[in-house]
Design a protein around this motif. Structure first.
Motif, short mmCIF file in Angstrom:
data_model
loop_
_atom_site.label_atom_id
_atom_site.label_comp_id
_atom_site.label_asym_id
_atom_site.label_seq_id
_atom_site.Cartn_x
_atom_site.Cartn_y
_atom_site.Cartn_z
N VAL A 101 -2.18 -13.44 -20.34
CA VAL A 101 -0.84 -13.53 -19.92
C VAL A 101 -1.55 -14.20 -18.26
O VAL A 101 -1.46 -13.52 -17.67
N GLN A 102 -0.69 -15.65 -17.56
CA GLN A 102 -1.99 -15.97 -16.78
C GLN A 102 -0.49 -16.45 -15.90
O GLN A 102 0.79 -17.47 -15.81
N THR A 103 -0.47 -15.92 -14.61
CA THR A 103 0.58 -16.61 -13.44
C THR A 103 -0.14 -17.68 -11.97
O THR A 103 -0.89 -16.71 -11.79
N ALA A 104 0.15 -18.58 -11.84
CA ALA A 104 -0.36 -18.86 -11.19
C ALA A 104 0.35 -19.03 -9.94
O ALA A 104 1.62 -19.33 -9.70
N LEU A 105 -0.75 -18.49 -9.16
CA LEU A 105 0.72 -17.94 -7.32
C LEU A 105 -0.93 -18.02 -6.56
O LEU A 105 -1.85 -17.58 -6.77
N ASP A 106 -0.74 -18.71 -5.16
CA ASP A 106 -0.81 -17.97 -4.21
C ASP A 106 -0.95 -16.89 -3.68
O ASP A 106 0.07 -17.07 -2.71
N LEU A 107 -2.19 -16.29 -3.86
CA LEU A 107 -2.21 -14.54 -3.02
C LEU A 107 -1.82 -14.73 -1.73
O LEU A 107 -1.62 -13.82 -1.63
N THR A 108 -2.60 -15.86 -0.77
CA THR A 108 -2.72 -16.13 0.93
C THR A 108 -0.62 -15.40 1.27
O THR A 108 0.18 -15.52 1.88
N LYS A 109 0.25 -16.01 -0.22
CA LYS A 109 1.86 -16.25 0.07
C LYS A 109 1.85 -14.83 -0.31
O LYS A 109 2.96 -14.30 -1.62
N VAL A 110 2.18 -13.79 0.44
CA VAL A 110 1.82 -12.85 0.16
C VAL A 110 3.59 -11.99 0.16
O VAL A 110 3.42 -10.86 -0.54
N ASN A 111 3.88 -12.22 0.63
CA ASN A 111 5.68 -12.20 0.25
C ASN A 111 6.37 -12.67 -1.22
O ASN A 111 6.69 -11.93 -1.53
N GLU A 112 5.32 -12.88 -1.99
CA GLU A 112 5.74 -13.52 -3.33
C GLU A 112 5.08 -12.30 -4.65
O GLU A 112 5.45 -13.24 -5.25
N ILE A 113 4.02 -11.59 -4.29
CA ILE A 113 3.23 -10.79 -4.77
C ILE A 113 4.41 -10.14 -5.30
O ILE A 113 3.92 -9.10 -6.47
N GLN A 114 5.41 -8.39 -4.44
CA GLN A 114 6.22 -7.74 -5.08
C GLN A 114 7.28 -8.23 -6.70
O GLN A 114 6.99 -7.62 -7.56
N ALA A 115 7.87 -9.51 -6.00
CA ALA A 115 8.30 -10.68 -7.87
C ALA A 115 7.37 -10.38 -8.57
O ALA A 115 7.62 -9.94 -9.85
N THR A 116 6.14 -10.74 -8.33
CA THR A 116 5.25 -11.56 -9.67
C THR A 116 4.84 -10.13 -10.40
O THR A 116 4.68 -9.97 -11.40
N PHE A 117 4.45 -9.12 -9.99
CA PHE A 117 3.78 -7.33 -10.19
C PHE A 117 5.15 -6.86 -10.90
O PHE A 117 4.85 -6.50 -12.27
N LEU A 135 5.33 1.14 -9.20
CA LEU A 135 5.47 0.73 -10.39
C LEU A 135 5.25 1.51 -11.59
O LEU A 135 5.73 1.56 -12.42
N SER A 136 3.86 1.83 -11.26
CA SER A 136 3.81 2.42 -12.42
C SER A 136 3.27 4.44 -12.35
O SER A 136 3.30 5.37 -12.66
N LYS A 137 4.28 4.67 -10.82
CA LYS A 137 3.87 6.09 -10.15
C LYS A 137 4.52 7.03 -10.73
O LYS A 137 4.19 8.63 -11.32
N HIS A 138 5.90 6.63 -12.28
CA HIS A 138 6.51 7.71 -12.98
C HIS A 138 5.25 7.90 -14.34
O HIS A 138 6.20 8.13 -15.36
N TRP A 139 4.48 6.63 -14.84
CA TRP A 139 3.54 7.21 -15.74
C TRP A 139 2.37 7.84 -15.62
O TRP A 139 1.89 8.29 -15.03
N LYS A 140 2.09 8.67 -17.40
CA LYS A 140 1.76 10.20 -17.21
C LYS A 140 -0.04 9.11 -18.06
O LYS A 140 -0.89 9.51 -17.18
N ALA A 141 0.05 7.64 -17.69
CA ALA A 141 -1.20 7.04 -18.31
C ALA A 141 -2.50 7.14 -17.22
O ALA A 141 -2.05 7.57 -15.29
N SER A 142 -3.78 6.39 -17.41
CA SER A 142 -4.63 6.54 -16.43
C SER A 142 -4.92 5.50 -15.93
O SER A 142 -5.07 4.43 -16.48
N LYS A 143 -4.27 5.57 -14.54
CA LYS A 143 -4.36 4.51 -14.20
C LYS A 143 -5.17 4.60 -12.66
O LYS A 143 -6.04 5.04 -12.53
N THR A 144 -6.04 2.99 -12.64
CA THR A 144 -7.70 3.18 -11.92
C THR A 144 -7.04 1.74 -11.28
O THR A 144 -6.48 0.89 -11.34
#
Length: 246
Positions: free
Chosen positions: A46-62, A121-130
């Motif tokens: 699943v691919q999202t096209a985003l210019d990551l220099t536009k840092v203000n758009e990252i939160q909504a993407t995640f 976004l994952s802080k309540h998950w008990k999953a293994s996170k890296t």
């Protein structure tokens, strides 16, 4: 989805090599990149096209990506901050303000924002996170003409160590690693070899690596990064290097 990879800069080069390694282990993969890759789309990425220099758009993407992960908590989720740029290779006083800003946004600010969004976004998950930050030997060694790249990668190393320290103090915290892939045969290396030697004094060393077949390949690097991600003996906060030909 039991196993999830979120990666930036996954459309080509090292990122594509990493994706293939995780797909082989049955991970669902979400890629955030300026461009998309039709081949990876056919493989189910699943691919999202985003210019990551536009840092203000990252939160909504995640937030959108996490909404696609399903209601069931995964067993394992990994974020790999891979997207990066050399920026302009030249003495600092010859580099434009815009290029300095864009390079730092992509190399340092975007990984910080991505990591923050991932943790929240994952802080309540008990999953293994890296969280894996792709760093460079240039974070530790200065190169003439690479002031922006070296400095931004040094920031990545300190980001890794500080966030690892923080996450060790919270419940369901993420493990955080920085991994230098070595000198890999990618478009970035082509850019280096096409640089004017007046702007990059170490040019001939990198030309020789290509000519002697000493460059690492992206597929092997991806496999090694996967192994490090799943090696429980590696402590959080570690700064690692893929050992290869060079």
């Amino acid at each position: 989805m039991k196993k999830i990879l979120i990666i930036t800069g996954g459309s080509k080069g090292i990122g594509e090599g990493i994706i293939k390694a995780y797909l082989a282990k049955e991970f669902a993969v979400f890629s955030i990149s300026r461009t998309t890759n039709p081949h990876l789309a056919r493989l189910g990425v699943v691919q999202t096209a985003l210019d990551l220099t536009k840092v203000n758009e990252i939160q909504a993407t995640f937030e959108h990506i996490f909404s696609l992960c399903g209601e069931n908590e995964p067993q394992k989720i990994t974020l790999i901050n891979n997207a990066g740029t050399l920026g302009e290779i030249a003495m600092l006083n010859e580099i434009s303000t815009t290029d300095i800003s864009d390079a730092f946004n992509l190399n340092a600010i975007a990984p910080m924002v991505c990591s923050s969004a991932f943790i929240n976004l994952s802080k309540h998950w008990k999953a293994s996170k890296t969280i894996i930050n792709i760093t460079s030997g240039a974070a530790l060694k200065p190169y003439f003409g690479w002031s922006v790249y070296c400095s931004s990668k040094a920031a990545i190393n300190m980001l890794t160590q500080t966030v690892a320290l923080e996450q060790q103090q919270v419940a369901n915290g993420a493990k955080v690693l920085a991994i230098a892939p070595g000198v890999v045969d990618t478009d970035m290396q082509s850019q280096i070899r096409n640089t004017d030697e007046a702007n990059f004094k170490d040019l001939q060393r990198f030309v020789a690596l290509k000519e002697t077949g000493a460059l690492n390949d992206a597929t092997t690097v991806g496999e090694e990064i996967f192994k490090m991600d799943h090696n429980s003996d590696i402590p959080s906060g570690s700064i690692l290097r893929v050992e290869g030909k060079n």
